[in-house]
Design an enzyme around this catalytic site. Structure first.
Site, mmCIF file in Angstrom:
data_model
loop_
_atom_site.group_PDB
_atom_site.id
_atom_site.type_symbol
_atom_site.label_atom_id
_atom_site.label_comp_id
_atom_site.label_asym_id
_atom_site.label_seq_id
_atom_site.Cartn_x
_atom_site.Cartn_y
_atom_site.Cartn_z
ATOM 1 N N TYR A 72 -25.973 10.974 2.004
ATOM 2 C CA TYR A 72 -25.543 10.774 3.393
ATOM 3 C C TYR A 72 -24.796 12.005 3.906
ATOM 4 O O TYR A 72 -25.041 12.476 5.014
ATOM 5 C CB TYR A 72 -24.647 9.532 3.487
ATOM 6 C CG TYR A 72 -24.385 9.096 4.908
ATOM 7 C CD1 TYR A 72 -25.133 8.066 5.489
ATOM 8 C CD2 TYR A 72 -23.401 9.704 5.680
ATOM 9 C CE1 TYR A 72 -24.909 7.666 6.793
ATOM 10 C CE2 TYR A 72 -23.174 9.314 6.989
ATOM 11 C CZ TYR A 72 -23.920 8.288 7.543
ATOM 12 O OH TYR A 72 -23.700 7.896 8.832
ATOM 13 N N PHE A 124 -39.073 22.513 30.626
ATOM 14 C CA PHE A 124 -39.996 21.550 30.037
ATOM 15 C C PHE A 124 -39.657 20.148 30.559
ATOM 16 O O PHE A 124 -38.546 19.890 30.988
ATOM 17 C CB PHE A 124 -39.877 21.610 28.514
ATOM 18 C CG PHE A 124 -40.844 20.712 27.815
ATOM 19 C CD1 PHE A 124 -42.206 20.909 27.941
ATOM 20 C CD2 PHE A 124 -40.401 19.650 27.037
ATOM 21 C CE1 PHE A 124 -43.106 20.067 27.306
ATOM 22 C CE2 PHE A 124 -41.292 18.811 26.390
ATOM 23 C CZ PHE A 124 -42.648 19.014 26.526
ATOM 24 N N ASP A 125 -40.616 19.223 30.520
ATOM 25 C CA ASP A 125 -40.387 17.913 31.159
ATOM 26 C C ASP A 125 -39.226 17.118 30.573
ATOM 27 O O ASP A 125 -38.460 16.507 31.313
ATOM 28 C CB ASP A 125 -41.675 17.076 31.228
ATOM 29 C CG ASP A 125 -42.293 16.797 29.871
ATOM 30 O OD1 ASP A 125 -42.018 17.570 28.938
ATOM 31 O OD2 ASP A 125 -43.044 15.822 29.737
ATOM 32 N N ASP A 215 -34.387 27.393 24.969
ATOM 33 C CA ASP A 215 -35.181 26.255 24.535
ATOM 34 C C ASP A 215 -36.248 26.902 23.649
ATOM 35 O O ASP A 215 -37.192 27.518 24.137
ATOM 36 C CB ASP A 215 -35.786 25.555 25.757
ATOM 37 C CG ASP A 215 -36.646 24.370 25.361
ATOM 38 O OD1 ASP A 215 -36.955 24.222 24.164
ATOM 39 O OD2 ASP A 215 -37.027 23.595 26.261
ATOM 40 N N ALA A 217 -38.517 26.039 21.173
ATOM 41 C CA ALA A 217 -39.605 25.362 20.465
ATOM 42 C C ALA A 217 -40.647 26.334 19.902
ATOM 43 O O ALA A 217 -41.136 26.153 18.789
ATOM 44 C CB ALA A 217 -40.278 24.349 21.389
ATOM 45 N N LYS A 258 -42.710 22.105 16.662
ATOM 46 C CA LYS A 258 -43.566 23.224 17.047
ATOM 47 C C LYS A 258 -43.412 24.331 15.993
ATOM 48 O O LYS A 258 -44.005 24.228 14.939
ATOM 49 C CB LYS A 258 -43.188 23.732 18.446
ATOM 50 C CG LYS A 258 -43.636 22.878 19.626
ATOM 51 C CD LYS A 258 -43.027 21.516 19.692
ATOM 52 C CE LYS A 258 -43.278 20.783 20.968
ATOM 53 N NZ LYS A 258 -42.105 20.623 21.796
ATOM 54 N N HIS A 450 -45.532 9.967 33.025
ATOM 55 C CA HIS A 450 -46.876 10.306 32.538
ATOM 56 C C HIS A 450 -47.290 9.597 31.255
ATOM 57 O O HIS A 450 -48.456 9.373 31.016
ATOM 58 C CB HIS A 450 -47.016 11.820 32.375
ATOM 59 C CG HIS A 450 -46.002 12.436 31.461
ATOM 60 N ND1 HIS A 450 -44.680 12.565 31.811
ATOM 61 C CD2 HIS A 450 -46.111 12.929 30.213
ATOM 62 C CE1 HIS A 450 -44.027 13.135 30.811
ATOM 63 N NE2 HIS A 450 -44.856 13.359 29.829
HETATM 64 C C1 LIG Z 1 -41.595 19.839 22.862
HETATM 65 C C2 LIG Z 1 -40.599 20.537 23.665
HETATM 66 C C3 LIG Z 1 -39.341 19.979 23.915
HETATM 67 C C4 LIG Z 1 -38.961 18.599 23.453
HETATM 68 O O1 LIG Z 1 -39.025 18.471 22.076
HETATM 69 P P1 LIG Z 1 -39.452 17.107 21.357
HETATM 70 O O2 LIG Z 1 -39.379 17.470 19.926
HETATM 71 O O3 LIG Z 1 -40.808 16.734 21.818
HETATM 72 O O4 LIG Z 1 -38.443 16.082 21.727
HETATM 73 C C5 LIG Z 1 -38.453 20.724 24.654
HETATM 74 N N1 LIG Z 1 -38.782 21.922 25.148
HETATM 75 C C6 LIG Z 1 -39.980 22.490 24.928
HETATM 76 C C7 LIG Z 1 -40.292 23.835 25.491
HETATM 77 C C8 LIG Z 1 -40.935 21.810 24.211
HETATM 78 O O5 LIG Z 1 -42.138 22.358 24.029
#
Ligand SMILES: *Cc1c(COP(=O)(O)O)cnc(C)c1O
Length: 458
Positions: A72, A124-125, A215, A217, A258, A450
């Protein structure tokens, strides 16, 4: 002759995928209310819905899964991951989360308040969702070139410094809790941001005393583009480039699904002790204790290895060039795609592909459905459905681009699959002047609609 690139791996295990007929798919998509998210995976032949969590792990990652430490508190897998995150990003503090949006939720809980402004490059969304959920506003400062799909520009993810400057001038710094730079920029087509631009954004942020967060990813794919396209970086390693980029910011959120090369995971890394302390409270509340934050020990171990593998040039070359291979085939066939080809996906320009379907009838969604019906290929709409309604007026927001994204999972499909996809798209494009069906919405959620929207044919 120069030797072509080839995958720096061979296959040790395979997974069967199902072919189906057009008649079956017509029936299935209708039953799914014309929402591709509602299809079960056995009804899809080539799944390009997302490159998120859909990649193949390596034997080394699987080996790490076996020795995961599920303690843990203070597990050795956590320590492995922490060490790797420090090595690759250079940031001092680190919090694991279960995925990228969880990292956003935790970080924004500490930073973003009602009425705040969060500038960035096409958020991103989920990022935008987490900002708007807090009654704050995301302002898109992406360069104009990004919105012309046929314009060739090496760094279409860049922020327009003048646009950012005017946001800083218009709002007091205390209303701007952070700037978010997305690398690569997913929403504008997997397009990279240059080091030059990162430096300029960073300088401006420092001038106004606003923290800069990445961000991240697809930070490794971004570094690959920098190496290939930006002067002075040709002979640097991917790890050196990534670390330099991060050095200009104050922190990052990461969707490890990613460029972490894992199926689930994420994290926050940052330099400010103060923000780390605040975020820690929310991490414990929403995710779990700070040494696992929603992840299993074995998953943290696999992520540590994945981050190392994803920042190796040979892997990135085969990954990004496979996407380009598909993209170039489409260009050859005259199919309208976002150019230059992005790092993780092909973006089809639905405005040029199916101009005879009115925008009010969700033309990009209609194209995504057609691609499924013709080839059993699942992509995703990045257009009016995704752009959602204006939170105040509740009217549809029509984005500049109506796109269908075909995201290529990492280390998963072969170039034969890419050939199949290219031919399916060519066939659709060649019949573009025939009458095509549009759609209307029959049911939708109040935010991030969506995923669950139901449609019917016009
Ligand atoms: C996928 C993504 C996110 C969100 O991440 P999740 O792991 O799907 O929650 C945020 N920003 C970007 C640019 C992404 O491609």
């Amino acid at each position: 002759m120069e030797l072509p690139y080839a995958e720096p791996y061979k296959i040790k295990m395979v997974e069967s995928i199902n072919r189906s007929t057009k008649e079956q798919r017509l029936k299935w998509i209708k039953k799914a209310n014309y929402n591709l998210f509602n299809l079960t995976s056995d009804k899809v032949f080539i799944d390009l819905l997302t490159d998120s969590g859909t990649g193949a792990m390596s034997d080394k990652q699987w080996a790490e899964m076996m020795i995961g430490d599920e303690s843990y508190a203070g597990s050795s897998s956590f320590l492995k991951l922490k060490k790797t995150v420090k090595k690759i990003t250079g940031f001092k503090y680190f919090l694991p989360t279960h995925q990228g949006r969880a990292a956003e939720n935790v970080l924004f809980s500490a930073l973003v308040k009602e009425g705040d402004i969060v500038p960035g490059n096409s958020h991103f969304d989920t990022t935008k969702g987490h900002i708007e959920f807090r009654k704050a506003t995301a302002i898109d400062c992406t360069i104009d070139e990004a919105f012309d799909t046929s314009k060739i520009h090496p760094f279409k993810g860049n922020i327009d410094i003048q646009k950012l400057k005017s946001v800083f001038k218009k709002y007091p710094a205390k209303k701007i809790p952070l700037v978010i730079l997305t690398i690569t920029c997913n929403s504008s087509g997997g397009q990279p941001v240059s080091v030059q631009n990162v430096k300029e954004v960073s300088k401006l942020c420092k001038q106004y005393n606003v923290p800069l967060f990445f961000d991240s990813a697809r930070f490794a794919e971004n570094a690959y583009f920098i190496k290939k396209r930006e002067k002075g970086y040709e002979s640097k390693t991917i790890k050196e480039i990534a670390k330099e980029v991060f050095s200009y910011g104050d922190g990052m959120t990461m969707s490890a699904k990613k460029d972490g090369l894992v199926n689930m995971g994420g994290f926050i890394a940052l330099n400010s002790k103060e923000i780390f302390k605040q975020a820690t409270v929310f991490n414990i509340m929403f995710e779990g204790f700070i040494t696992y934050g929603g992840m299993n020990g074995r998953d943290m171990g696999a992520l540590a290895i994945g981050l190392d593998e994803a920042t190796e040039f040979n892997y990135l070359e085969s990954r990004v060039e496979q996407v380009a291979y598909l993209g170039n085939k489409l260009v050859e066939f005259g199919v309208p795609v976002q150019q230059p080809i992005g790092g993780h996906a092909i973006f089809l320009d639905a405005n040029k592909f199916v101009p005879n379907i009115p925008r009010e009838e969700y033309r990009a969604q209609a194209l995504a459905i057609e691609i499924y019906v013709v080839g059993g290929i699942r992509g995703v709409e990045i257009g009016t459905v995704l752009a959602d309604r204006d939170p105040i007026t509740r009217e549809n927001r029509y984005p500049e681009l109506e796109l269908v994204r075909l995201a290529v999972p990492r280390r998963t499909y072969s170039n034969n699959h890419m050939d199949y996809i290219a031919v399916a798209l060519k066939n659709i494009y060649d019949t573009r002047n025939e009458a095509k069906t549009g759609y209307v919405i029959t049911e939708e959620a109040p935010i991030m609609r969506h995923f669950t929207t139901k449609f019917k044919k016009v």
